[in-house]
Design a protein around this motif. Structure first.
Motif, short mmCIF file in Angstrom:
data_model
loop_
_atom_site.label_atom_id
_atom_site.label_comp_id
_atom_site.label_asym_id
_atom_site.label_seq_id
_atom_site.Cartn_x
_atom_site.Cartn_y
_atom_site.Cartn_z
N VAL A 179 0.84 -1.20 0.00
CA VAL A 179 0.00 0.00 0.00
C VAL A 179 0.87 1.25 0.00
O VAL A 179 0.62 2.20 -0.74
CB VAL A 179 -0.94 0.00 1.23
N LEU A 180 1.91 1.24 0.83
CA LEU A 180 2.79 2.41 0.91
C LEU A 180 3.51 2.63 -0.42
O LEU A 180 3.67 3.77 -0.87
CB LEU A 180 3.80 2.24 2.04
N ALA A 181 3.95 1.54 -1.05
CA ALA A 181 4.63 1.67 -2.34
C ALA A 181 3.71 2.31 -3.37
O ALA A 181 4.13 3.17 -4.15
CB ALA A 181 5.08 0.29 -2.83
N GLU A 182 2.44 1.94 -3.34
CA GLU A 182 1.48 2.51 -4.28
C GLU A 182 1.25 3.99 -4.00
O GLU A 182 1.23 4.81 -4.91
CB GLU A 182 0.17 1.74 -4.19
N ARG A 183 1.09 4.34 -2.71
CA ARG A 183 0.81 5.73 -2.35
C ARG A 183 2.01 6.65 -2.64
O ARG A 183 1.82 7.82 -2.97
CB ARG A 183 0.45 5.83 -0.87
N LEU A 184 3.22 6.10 -2.53
CA LEU A 184 4.42 6.91 -2.76
C LEU A 184 4.95 6.76 -4.19
O LEU A 184 6.00 7.34 -4.52
CB LEU A 184 5.52 6.52 -1.77
N SER A 185 4.24 5.97 -5.01
CA SER A 185 4.66 5.75 -6.41
C SER A 185 6.10 5.24 -6.48
O SER A 185 6.93 5.75 -7.23
CB SER A 185 4.50 7.04 -7.23
N THR A 186 6.38 4.22 -5.67
CA THR A 186 7.71 3.63 -5.65
C THR A 186 7.58 2.12 -5.63
O THR A 186 6.51 1.58 -5.91
CB THR A 186 8.52 4.15 -4.43
N THR A 187 8.67 1.40 -5.33
CA THR A 187 8.64 -0.05 -5.33
C THR A 187 8.87 -0.60 -3.93
O THR A 187 9.40 0.09 -3.05
CB THR A 187 9.72 -0.61 -6.26
N ARG A 188 8.49 -1.87 -3.75
CA ARG A 188 8.76 -2.54 -2.48
C ARG A 188 10.26 -2.56 -2.20
O ARG A 188 10.69 -2.32 -1.06
CB ARG A 188 8.24 -3.98 -2.53
N GLY A 189 11.06 -2.84 -3.22
CA GLY A 189 12.50 -2.90 -3.04
C GLY A 189 13.08 -1.59 -2.54
O GLY A 189 13.94 -1.57 -1.64
N ALA A 190 12.60 -0.49 -3.11
CA ALA A 190 13.10 0.82 -2.69
C ALA A 190 12.71 1.10 -1.23
O ALA A 190 13.50 1.67 -0.46
CB ALA A 190 12.54 1.90 -3.60
N LEU A 191 11.51 0.69 -0.84
CA LEU A 191 11.08 0.92 0.54
C LEU A 191 11.87 0.05 1.52
O LEU A 191 12.22 0.50 2.60
CB LEU A 191 9.58 0.63 0.67
N TYR A 192 12.14 -1.21 1.14
CA TYR A 192 12.94 -2.07 1.99
C TYR A 192 14.33 -1.47 2.21
O TYR A 192 14.88 -1.52 3.31
CB TYR A 192 13.07 -3.46 1.38
N LYS A 193 14.90 -0.91 1.15
CA LYS A 193 16.23 -0.30 1.25
C LYS A 193 16.18 0.91 2.20
O LYS A 193 17.06 1.08 3.06
CB LYS A 193 16.69 0.16 -0.14
N THR A 194 15.16 1.74 2.06
CA THR A 194 15.02 2.90 2.93
C THR A 194 14.84 2.47 4.38
O THR A 194 15.45 3.05 5.30
CB THR A 194 13.82 3.76 2.49
N LEU A 195 14.01 1.45 4.59
CA LEU A 195 13.77 0.95 5.95
C LEU A 195 15.05 0.39 6.56
O LEU A 195 15.35 0.64 7.74
CB LEU A 195 12.68 -0.12 5.92
N HIS A 196 15.81 -0.35 5.77
CA HIS A 196 17.09 -0.91 6.23
C HIS A 196 18.05 0.21 6.65
O HIS A 196 18.66 0.14 7.72
CB HIS A 196 17.71 -1.75 5.14
N ASP A 197 18.15 1.22 5.82
CA ASP A 197 19.07 2.33 6.12
C ASP A 197 18.62 3.08 7.37
O ASP A 197 19.46 3.50 8.19
CB ASP A 197 19.13 3.30 4.94
N ALA A 198 17.31 3.25 7.53
CA ALA A 198 16.80 3.95 8.70
C ALA A 198 17.10 3.17 9.98
O ALA A 198 17.54 3.74 10.99
CB ALA A 198 15.29 4.17 8.56
#
Length: 213
Positions: A179-198
């Motif tokens: 859902v977040l990937a859709e709302r932010l117009s991004t991909t699951r992979g990009a979100l996983y990377k951001t979450l990992h870095d955070a």
């Protein structure tokens, strides 16, 4: 009812050998269209199974909508399976491997449908209100409160706005990653990377302050 695709060893079924499926689905094969149809039928059964399993949490959604979701999931899973045929290494039965694509697609679509009418607060400040769970004695509660206080401060000071947005939505507010990937117009992979870095930044910040991160 769809007639199973014929092969040299008989009609294609979930129990057919891996090689039978691969040979039948190979581009240019005489029976490929029927094999693709048989594969789609397999994926549709898998998608319907997943929809039925989750139906209790979607009681407000009409049956025809759920059937449409299952069909969309099967269609998308079919495209994914055909695109990744060369990556199939035979570690499991082909039908089991393909089945998982339909389960994934159905799960993604069902989560999106469940959140379709729910507001996703992309700049939630829930991280400022972290509170300890009521467990253990006063000493344990004080330690947990201190840790959560430090975590809250670190979220505000150590993370970029985007990292904070993603971390809070996924880890605190419980927004499904699809859902977040859709709302932010991004991909699951990009979100996983951001979450990992955070999380890496937060662990470092807490460790520096003397906490066991």
């Amino acid at each position: 009812m769809t007639t199973p695709a014929p092969t040299a060893s008989g009609p294609l079924t979930p129990a057919s050998s891996n090689q039978a499926w691969l040979d039948a689905l190979a581009p240019g094969g005489a029976g490929r269209d029927q094999a693709v149809e048989a594969l789609h039928e397999l994926l549709l059964r898998a998608a319907r199974h997943e929809v039925s399993r989750r139906r209790a949490s979607l009681s407000h959604v009409r049956g025809e909508v759920l059937e449409d979701i299952a069909n969309q999931a099967a269609d998308d899973a079919l495209v994914a399976v055909l695109a990744k045929l060369e990556g199939f290494r035979g570690a499991s039965r082909f039908s089991t491997w393909a089945y998982k694509f339909a389960l994934l697609e159905a799960g993604v679509k069902l989560r999106r449908r469940a959140w379709q009418e729910r507001e996703v607060v992309l700049d939630s400040d829930s991280w400022t209100r972290l509170a300890p769970q009521a467990q253990g004695g006063p000493e344990a509660g004080a330690e947990q409160a201190e840790l959560l206080g430090a975590l809250s401060e670190s979220i505000g000071s150590e993370l970029t706005p985007h990292q904070r947005q993603v971390l809070v939505a996924l880890a605190i507010d419980g927004v499904p990653i699809d859902v977040l990937a859709e709302r932010l117009s991004t991909t699951r992979g990009a979100l996983y990377k951001t979450l990992h870095d955070a999380r890496k930044k937060l662990r470092a910040a807490l460790t520096e302050r003397g906490f066991d991160a």
